[in-house]
Design a protein around this motif. Structure first.
Motif, PDB file in Angstrom:
ATOM      1  N   HIS A  49       1.017  -1.155  -0.257  1.00 27.06           N
ATOM      2  CA  HIS A  49       0.130  -0.046  -0.149  1.00 27.06           C
ATOM      3  C   HIS A  49       0.904   1.463  -0.084  1.00 27.06           C
ATOM      4  CE1 HIS A  49      -3.334   2.464   0.727  1.00 27.06           C
ATOM      5  NE2 HIS A  49      -2.941   3.066   1.765  1.00 27.06           N
ATOM      6  N   ALA A  50       1.798   1.139   0.883  1.00 33.89           N
ATOM      7  CA  ALA A  50       2.672   2.197   1.080  1.00 33.89           C
ATOM      8  C   ALA A  50       3.571   2.818  -0.254  1.00 33.89           C
ATOM      9  CB  ALA A  50       3.746   2.178   2.061  1.00 33.89           C
ATOM     10  N   ALA A  51       3.848   1.557  -1.094  1.00 32.84           N
ATOM     11  CA  ALA A  51       4.442   1.656  -2.100  1.00 32.84           C
ATOM     12  C   ALA A  51       3.727   1.899  -3.361  1.00 32.84           C
ATOM     13  CB  ALA A  51       5.452   0.288  -2.487  1.00 32.84           C
ATOM     14  N   GLY A  52       2.448   1.842  -3.316  1.00 32.77           N
ATOM     15  CA  GLY A  52       1.452   1.899  -4.642  1.00 32.77           C
ATOM     16  C   GLY A  52       1.594   0.917  -5.400  1.00 32.77           C
ATOM     17  N   MET A  53       1.679  -0.100  -5.079  1.00 31.30           N
ATOM     18  CA  MET A  53       1.758  -1.608  -5.938  1.00 31.30           C
ATOM     19  C   MET A  53       1.219  -2.547  -5.307  1.00 31.30           C
ATOM     20  SD  MET A  53       5.726  -2.677  -5.318  1.00 31.30           S
ATOM     21  CE  MET A  53       6.084  -1.053  -6.272  1.00 31.30           C
ATOM     22  N   GLY A  54       0.818  -3.667  -6.360  1.00 31.81           N
ATOM     23  CA  GLY A  54       0.315  -4.911  -5.712  1.00 31.81           C
ATOM     24  C   GLY A  54       0.994  -5.580  -4.572  1.00 31.81           C
TER      25      GLY A  54
END
Length: 209
Positions: A49-54
């Motif tokens: 979530h923090a990295a903006g990826m699955g």
């Protein structure tokens, strides 16, 4: 003194540019979580979530939380390895084996005091990972090499494991919680080694015993 080359943790074939970017984003996100909420906040879902990826991308890249946290520690580990493989004495090659061994264990104690929280979560997530990690294998090989130089009669591979055994996050959490300072830990390391050397507080120049 001839230098023995040791494997450096984390060595791998060059990454594709997109894979390298994803790795950096994941590690940066994990580092932010540690800084803002502590290492217990690091889960694969939270990092994704923090990295903006699955989350699947995070799992494919690191496998589990333990490997992710060990990777987060890798940059500092590389600096440490460079210091004991090729840095100045007493940690580096231009010192006798017994002096290097003492300096190595003292430095390892300092690192554990500083990083014990992240290391503790990493080890708890996968208890056996420590002994299979590149970092531990490199440390064990290095300590065994120094033991062969300092104590040729010793069973260096086994003794190296036993010398490294106390250097686990849980023990350093226990000692720190009881306000045992790192200088006292270093003095105990000297007693364990039987060095007979009197540790000195670098700030005051006085004996810490």
């Amino acid at each position: 003194m001839s230098r023995i080359e040791l494997p450096v943790t984390g060595q791998a074939p060059p990454e594709r540019a997109d894979a390298a970017r994803n790795r950096r984003k994941i590690l940066d996100a994990a580092a932010r979580l540690v800084a803002e909420q502590g290492p217990d906040a690091v889960t694969m879902n939270a990092v994704a979530h923090a990295a903006g990826m699955g989350v699947g991308t995070v799992y494919r890249r690191f496998g589990d939380v333990s490997r992710l946290l060990f990777a987060l520690l890798d940059e500092d580990e590389r600096r440490f390895q460079e210091a004991f493989l090729s840095g100045p004495a007493p940690l580096g090659p231009d010192a006798p084996a017994d002096v290097r061994l003492r300096a190595f264990l003292h430095t390892l104690a300092e690192r554990l005091v500083e990083q014990r929280a992240v290391m503790a979560v990493a080890e708890a997530a996968s208890p056996g990972a420590r002994y299979e990690s590149g970092a531990y294998l490199t440390m064990h090989t290095h300590v065994a090499m120094l033991l062969r130089g300092a104590r040729p009669e010793a069973d260096a591979p086994v003794l190296a494991h036993l010398l490294l055994a106390p250097f686990v996050p849980s023990l350093f959490e226990h000692l720190t919680a009881r306000e045992v300072p790192v200088d006292r830990i270093k003095a105990a390391i000297d007693a364990l080694l039987g060095s007979g050397q009197n540790p000195v507080d670098q700030a005051t120049g006085r004996s810490v015993r």
